[in-house]
Design an enzyme around this catalytic site. Sequence first.
Site: not given
Length: 331
Positions: A243-245
């Site tokens: 997922a993001h980040h």
Amino acid sequence: MSSAFLSHRTDRGLRIEPRSAGDLAHFLDGLLEGDSARIVCGATTLRVASSEDVVFWTGKEWTGEVRHTRAGVLLTTFGLVIPDDFKGTSIQVSDPYEAMCTLLRELHEPLIENKEGKISWDAHVHPSAIVEGTVWPGAQIGPHCVVPAGCEVGWNTILEAHVVLYAGVTIGKECVLQAGTVIGSRGFGFRPGPGGVVSVPHYAGVEIGSRVHIGANSVVAAGFLEPTRIGDDSKLDSFVQIAHHCQVGSRVMMASGAGLAGGVLVGDGAEFGGAAQVAQHLRIGSGARIAAKSGVTHSVDDHAVVAGFPSEPISIWRKSVIALRKLAESC
């Protein structure tokens, strides 16, 4: 490789149009404490910020990081007590997360310019592929792949059929992305807005190191403030979700169906069994091992081995399974 075409990013996060803290406070209708003349020209996370960056903090996570951040300007909630260790300027607003989204749309988005790249003379690009980014020597771009402007595919890297990259993705040398892999898609972030649920911008893209293998139909989402990163020599099986980040270290192994929620930090050499899942904003230590189908809801120490849901040291989990089986047999 060169990432000159990503001039809207810094080595820490995202570039914004330079503004003083006073200007930001006025724009966000916030309460300023500290130096109103302080100038910031970047936006990033507490963990990597410099005195030229603006960051946000809701008080829910990252308490340790806000104590040690070097950020110049901190967006935070009205009335939230800020640790004395923080030496920068603070701006109190009703919703720091939404305030950061607003700043990115107004001060970062106008700077985005995804320039077209070039295809090396000895790269191999299938006629059905769409390639507008930079492809380095020896790379192979398979049937129906998409490499838009603002992407970079490293030396001798192979994209098999139907691999889709989004703008802001850089891939190192000698990587293999199997069929159906998607890199750089918008992260799963939504917030309530006046007209309903709105999408959170994810401008920071993805950075993949060298000799990384990503299995078929896996997804690596773009970062919000920092690029999502995967370190050198990591190997991901099919249907893996990053997922993001997330910041994934080197030599990390993830079996099929494993997944990381947003903002997870993974140390070098960690291993994930099939379908193991990790909740957001946690740290998985270097050399840690996560057993198959585990549900990790708290950070895991270096070299620890955990199993179960919620995950616990595997020795305790095994004893719990045996005890439960004996209890069921006695009924």
